[in-house]
Design a protein around this motif. Structure first.
Motif, PDB file in Angstrom:
ATOM      1  N   ASN A 222     -21.826 -17.447 -14.855  1.00 42.81           N
ATOM      2  CA  ASN A 222     -22.868 -17.085 -13.902  1.00 42.81           C
ATOM      3  C   ASN A 222     -22.257 -16.709 -12.555  1.00 42.81           C
ATOM      4  OD1 ASN A 222     -25.743 -18.045 -15.103  1.00 42.81           O
ATOM      5  ND2 ASN A 222     -24.082 -19.302 -15.890  1.00 42.81           N
ATOM      6  N   ASN A 254     -27.264 -21.765  -6.807  1.00 43.57           N
ATOM      7  CA  ASN A 254     -26.613 -21.848  -8.111  1.00 43.57           C
ATOM      8  C   ASN A 254     -25.753 -23.103  -8.193  1.00 43.57           C
ATOM      9  OD1 ASN A 254     -24.452 -20.622 -10.333  1.00 43.57           O
ATOM     10  ND2 ASN A 254     -26.532 -19.847 -10.582  1.00 43.57           N
ATOM     11  N   ASP A 274     -31.885 -25.398  -5.676  1.00 43.85           N
ATOM     12  CA  ASP A 274     -32.036 -24.363  -6.704  1.00 43.85           C
ATOM     13  C   ASP A 274     -33.067 -24.826  -7.719  1.00 43.85           C
ATOM     14  OD1 ASP A 274     -29.924 -21.847  -7.591  1.00 43.85           O
ATOM     15  OD2 ASP A 274     -31.361 -22.542  -9.083  1.00 43.85           O
ATOM     16  N   ASP A 276     -33.044 -23.924 -10.840  1.00 44.92           N
ATOM     17  CA  ASP A 276     -32.461 -23.875 -12.180  1.00 44.92           C
ATOM     18  C   ASP A 276     -31.833 -25.216 -12.516  1.00 44.92           C
ATOM     19  OD1 ASP A 276     -31.517 -22.419 -14.613  1.00 44.92           O
ATOM     20  OD2 ASP A 276     -29.557 -22.873 -13.738  1.00 44.92           O
ATOM     21  N   ASN A 277     -32.368 -25.882 -13.512  1.00 40.04           N
ATOM     22  CA  ASN A 277     -31.905 -27.201 -13.918  1.00 40.04           C
ATOM     23  C   ASN A 277     -30.415 -27.193 -14.238  1.00 40.04           C
ATOM     24  OD1 ASN A 277     -33.061 -30.048 -15.017  1.00 40.04           O
ATOM     25  ND2 ASN A 277     -31.421 -29.345 -16.357  1.00 40.04           N
ATOM     26  N   ASP A 278     -29.967 -26.143 -14.956  1.00 39.31           N
ATOM     27  CA  ASP A 278     -28.572 -26.083 -15.366  1.00 39.31           C
ATOM     28  C   ASP A 278     -27.630 -25.978 -14.170  1.00 39.31           C
ATOM     29  OD1 ASP A 278     -29.501 -26.159 -17.956  1.00 39.31           O
ATOM     30  OD2 ASP A 278     -29.452 -23.990 -18.227  1.00 39.31           O
ATOM     31  N   SER A 279     -28.024 -25.211 -13.158  1.00 36.57           N
ATOM     32  CA  SER A 279     -27.180 -25.061 -11.970  1.00 36.57           C
ATOM     33  C   SER A 279     -27.013 -26.386 -11.241  1.00 36.57           C
ATOM     34  CB  SER A 279     -27.788 -24.026 -11.013  1.00 36.57           C
ATOM     35  OG  SER A 279     -27.791 -22.747 -11.584  1.00 36.57           O
ATOM     36  N   ASN A 300     -38.080 -25.482  -7.004  1.00 34.61           N
ATOM     37  CA  ASN A 300     -38.498 -24.094  -7.084  1.00 34.61           C
ATOM     38  C   ASN A 300     -38.989 -23.664  -5.707  1.00 34.61           C
ATOM     39  OD1 ASN A 300     -39.673 -21.621  -7.575  1.00 34.61           O
ATOM     40  ND2 ASN A 300     -41.105 -22.342  -9.134  1.00 34.61           N
TER      41      ASN A 300
END
Length: 418
Positions: A222, A254, A274, A276-279, A300
């Motif tokens: 990413n 990120n 961020d 995005d959970n993964d970030s 969010n």
């Protein structure tokens, strides 16, 4: 800790500070100021798990010295220097022989149940948690968690299935039977065994959303091109060197690459926000290399945490925790204007309201990321253009250094509102 009775100004201090019900103060605690307060519904699985383990470790140490905590709220656990700390020393109480763990039900709702929702059902706990400040309700958890796993795990069978059904039964029973349950005697050895059992159990939980191997190359999958990443990092570092912000908010940051660039330039600490959970998961797992100076927060920006609780003051919304000393809003504006259908002027005004200085990036319509957002729209927002973007910045402050990347037309703009 300082005993106010031992101070020359003790009487004056006692008259200045009172408890919520008018109580006199008897001691003063001095501690480092938290750079930012975050809440459990703004954490990812690994953060809530680490907070739970730290809480139980503290409980075990305190118990062995003859003390217990009067509650078990997750809100008393806060990130500081890359780890979770308990911030409510006055909740320590002397242990009373036979008295049950007062915070047991609270610990289950605010730590154990949300962790199990993600570990056993693959369901992110944050939305449910944000919907109730007291944590996950047993009736909701029991409706979602796989019964087979609860039956096969002695820990879950006792602390989730049996305890949950007992809680639900008590809620339908008379107050006298509920009082009898509260007055049940718990032997000292049993009390400690519960703490240790829960700690061992939670230490073995893993999120069912991603395998551990997923994180090994997440940042690389990413990232920007090497040349552009170096140039953006240099721009950010130079801005931080000039402005020396104490705390920055890296919005849509990120995994934190540009937070690190700001820290290298002279920023004191970064709050990485961020959606995005993964970030955020990756950023938290990599916190050791940042010296604890990046605090990852799951949020969010189009639906930020609101102010909640009594008088909407117990838990602050994002805006109430502003301003930061500086912001980074890199590759986030197009998500707000195109993805979130916000007017350009509104988005820029909001971003610039969060800090007196910062960097905002404009991503042109030729960029693959923008084209991807436009794929599901009939037409582009009429105000999404570099000219409209620059007018919005100038309407809210002063434009500083700018940089346009020839390879893709992206534009970085430094602003100031002071």
């Amino acid at each position: 800790m300082i005993d106010t009775n031992a101070l020359d100004a003790g009487a004056d201090l006692r008259s200045q500070f009172r408890g919520a019900r008018g109580e006199d103060i008897v001691a003063l605690y001095e501690h480092p100021r938290l750079p930012v307060v975050t809440y459990p519904y703004e954490w990812v699985f690994s953060q809530l798990k680490d907070a739970a383990l730290q809480h139980l470790s503290l409980q075990l140490v305190a118990f062995d010295k003859g003390y217990v905590l009067s509650d078990a709220t997750a809100y008393n656990m806060q990130m500081f220097d890359g780890r979770f700390l308990h911030i409510d020393p006055p909740s320590l109480r002397p242990y009373e022989d036979g008295k049950p763990w007062a915070g047991y039900n609270q610990f289950c709702r605010q730590f154990l149940l949300p962790l199990l929702l993600e570990a056993w059902s693959g369901l992110g706990f944050q939305s449910l948690y944000r919907g109730s400040m007291d944590g996950i309700r047993f009736e909701d958890a029991l409706a979602v968690l796989p019964k087979s796993k609860m039956m096969l795990s002695p820990t879950a069978l006792f602390h989730v299935w049996m305890h949950g059904r007992s809680v639900l039964k008590r809620s339908d029973s008379s107050s006298s039977s509920a009082n009898r349950a509260e007055q049940a005697q718990v032997p000292k050895a049993h009390y400690r065994a519960i703490l240790q059992q829960l700690r061992d159990f939670i230490a073995g939980l893993k999120s069912d959303r991603r395998p551990d191997s997923y994180w090994s190359d997440y940042a690389e999958r990413n990232s920007y091109s090497d040349a552009m990443k170096r140039d953006k990092s240099a721009f950010v570092s130079e801005w931080a060197a000039r402005t020396k912000p104490g705390i920055i908010w890296d919005l849509g940051g990120n995994t934190g690459d540009f937070s690190r660039a700001a820290l290298d330039g002279g920023a004191g600490l970064s709050v990485l926000i961020d959606g995005d959970n993964d970030s955020i998961e990756a950023a938290w797992r990599n916190r050791a290399r940042d010296g604890g100076r990046i605090i990852p927060v799951l949020m969010n920006l189009l639906d930020p945490s609101p102010s909640m609780g009594w008088r909407q003051m117990e838990r602050q919304g994002l805006a109430e925790r502003a301003p930061a000393d500086g912001i980074l809003a890199l590759a986030v504006l197009h998500h707000m204007v195109i993805g979130g259908n916000l007017p350009m002027s509104e988005a820029v005004d909001w971003l610039m309201s969060l800090a007196p200085t910062g960097i905002i990036e404009f991503v042109p319509t030729t960029d693959p990321m923008v084209r991807g957002l436009m794929a599901h729209r009939d037409e582009l927002a009429s105000d999404y253009s570099p000219e409209t973007f620059m007018r919005a910045v100038e309407a809210n402050g002063q434009v500083g250094t700018t940089k346009t990347f020839e390879e893709n037309g992206r534009l970085l703009v430094e602003y100031s509102t002071t």
